[in-house]
Motif scaffolding. Structure first.
Motif, PDB file in Angstrom:
ATOM      1  N   ASN A  94     -20.297 -41.904 -43.900  1.00 37.37           N
ATOM      2  CA  ASN A  94     -21.320 -42.790 -44.427  1.00 37.37           C
ATOM      3  C   ASN A  94     -21.469 -42.580 -45.935  1.00 37.37           C
ATOM      4  OD1 ASN A  94     -23.613 -44.230 -45.039  1.00 37.37           O
ATOM      5  ND2 ASN A  94     -24.910 -43.265 -43.501  1.00 37.37           N
ATOM      6  N   LEU A  95     -21.113 -43.568 -46.725  1.00 39.09           N
ATOM      7  CA  LEU A  95     -21.177 -43.471 -48.173  1.00 39.09           C
ATOM      8  C   LEU A  95     -22.594 -43.146 -48.657  1.00 39.09           C
ATOM      9  CD1 LEU A  95     -19.764 -43.636 -50.891  1.00 39.09           C
ATOM     10  CD2 LEU A  95     -20.137 -46.114 -50.854  1.00 39.09           C
ATOM     11  N   ALA A  96     -23.613 -43.708 -48.006  1.00 41.30           N
ATOM     12  CA  ALA A  96     -25.004 -43.421 -48.397  1.00 41.30           C
ATOM     13  C   ALA A  96     -25.313 -41.934 -48.213  1.00 41.30           C
ATOM     14  CB  ALA A  96     -25.965 -44.289 -47.583  1.00 41.30           C
ATOM     15  N   TYR A  97     -24.783 -41.322 -47.155  1.00 40.02           N
ATOM     16  CA  TYR A  97     -24.988 -39.888 -46.930  1.00 40.02           C
ATOM     17  C   TYR A  97     -24.316 -39.076 -48.035  1.00 40.02           C
ATOM     18  CZ  TYR A  97     -25.351 -35.406 -44.520  1.00 40.02           C
ATOM     19  OH  TYR A  97     -25.654 -34.109 -44.196  1.00 40.02           O
ATOM     20  N   PHE A  98     -23.092 -39.457 -48.397  1.00 41.13           N
ATOM     21  CA  PHE A  98     -22.384 -38.744 -49.458  1.00 41.13           C
ATOM     22  C   PHE A  98     -23.104 -38.903 -50.798  1.00 41.13           C
ATOM     23  CE2 PHE A  98     -18.573 -39.656 -46.627  1.00 41.13           C
ATOM     24  CZ  PHE A  98     -18.672 -38.432 -45.980  1.00 41.13           C
ATOM     25  N   ASN A  99     -23.663 -40.081 -51.048  1.00 41.39           N
ATOM     26  CA  ASN A  99     -24.453 -40.284 -52.269  1.00 41.39           C
ATOM     27  C   ASN A  99     -25.676 -39.365 -52.267  1.00 41.39           C
ATOM     28  OD1 ASN A  99     -22.702 -42.240 -53.276  1.00 41.39           O
ATOM     29  ND2 ASN A  99     -23.875 -43.931 -52.413  1.00 41.39           N
ATOM     30  N   TRP A 100     -26.319 -39.230 -51.122  1.00 43.28           N
ATOM     31  CA  TRP A 100     -27.456 -38.310 -50.999  1.00 43.28           C
ATOM     32  C   TRP A 100     -27.022 -36.874 -51.265  1.00 43.28           C
ATOM     33  CZ3 TRP A 100     -27.835 -34.448 -47.216  1.00 43.28           C
ATOM     34  CH2 TRP A 100     -29.032 -33.739 -47.251  1.00 43.28           C
ATOM     35  N   MET A 101     -25.875 -36.476 -50.710  1.00 49.64           N
ATOM     36  CA  MET A 101     -25.358 -35.125 -50.962  1.00 49.64           C
ATOM     37  C   MET A 101     -25.129 -34.900 -52.458  1.00 49.64           C
ATOM     38  SD  MET A 101     -22.634 -34.367 -47.874  1.00 49.64           S
ATOM     39  CE  MET A 101     -22.123 -32.803 -48.587  1.00 49.64           C
ATOM     40  N   ASP A 102     -24.563 -35.904 -53.130  1.00 56.30           N
ATOM     41  CA  ASP A 102     -24.321 -35.785 -54.572  1.00 56.30           C
ATOM     42  C   ASP A 102     -25.632 -35.550 -55.320  1.00 56.30           C
ATOM     43  OD1 ASP A 102     -21.609 -36.193 -54.206  1.00 56.30           O
ATOM     44  OD2 ASP A 102     -21.708 -38.341 -54.672  1.00 56.30           O
ATOM     45  N   GLU A 103     -26.663 -36.283 -54.953  1.00 57.12           N
ATOM     46  CA  GLU A 103     -27.977 -36.119 -55.600  1.00 57.12           C
ATOM     47  C   GLU A 103     -28.555 -34.728 -55.360  1.00 57.12           C
ATOM     48  OE1 GLU A 103     -30.799 -39.161 -54.546  1.00 57.12           O
ATOM     49  OE2 GLU A 103     -29.264 -40.729 -54.755  1.00 57.12           O
ATOM     50  N   VAL A 104     -28.498 -34.280 -54.109  1.00 63.44           N
ATOM     51  CA  VAL A 104     -29.095 -32.995 -53.728  1.00 63.44           C
ATOM     52  C   VAL A 104     -28.355 -31.823 -54.361  1.00 63.44           C
ATOM     53  CG1 VAL A 104     -29.454 -31.453 -51.751  1.00 63.44           C
ATOM     54  CG2 VAL A 104     -30.058 -33.860 -51.570  1.00 63.44           C
ATOM     55  N   LEU A 105     -27.068 -31.921 -54.485  1.00 59.96           N
ATOM     56  CA  LEU A 105     -26.256 -30.800 -54.946  1.00 59.96           C
ATOM     57  C   LEU A 105     -26.025 -30.764 -56.453  1.00 59.96           C
ATOM     58  CD1 LEU A 105     -23.700 -30.593 -52.011  1.00 59.96           C
ATOM     59  CD2 LEU A 105     -25.665 -29.111 -52.462  1.00 59.96           C
TER      60      LEU A 105
END
Length: 106
Positions: A94-105
């Motif tokens: 899920n691209l939205a999940y990966f975008n969230w990971m990028d923000e969090v990390l």
């Protein structure tokens, strides 16, 4: 091109150790999320004997660039002499999940 995200699996002796490790990885921004499965029955050879006991399984989600720090942190904080550390490449999702990971990390 190497995968950008990794899923790391490890086990801990108990729920308390798993919670401490998971929290530390998230606080240090080494993992976006850690799933903790509280009861996994493990059977393995250790020092010439078959061992069977209940462990706690962790699924650690991170970015490739943080992998070596995650591994070092697991080794440093883990109660086992030889902790399980298995790394899987994440090749889709899920691209939205990966975008969230990028923000969090970040």
């Amino acid at each position: 091109m190497a995968p950008q995200y990794k899923l790391i699996m490890t086990t801990c002796e108990n729920q308390q150790d798993a919670n401490q490790l998971a929290n530390q990885l998230v606080v240090l921004k080494l993992a976006a999320c850690v799933n903790i499965l509280p009861a996994v029955e493990s059977v393995y050879m250790w020092q010439g004997e078959v061992v069977q006991h209940t462990e706690t399984k962790l699924f650690i989600k991170t970015k490739s660039e943080k992998l070596s720090k995650v591994i070092n942190t697991i080794k440093e904080l883990h109660s086992y002499e030889v902790p399980e550390i298995q790394v899987l490449d994440v090749t889709g999702g899920n691209l939205a999940y990966f975008n969230w990971m990028d923000e969090v990390l970040n």
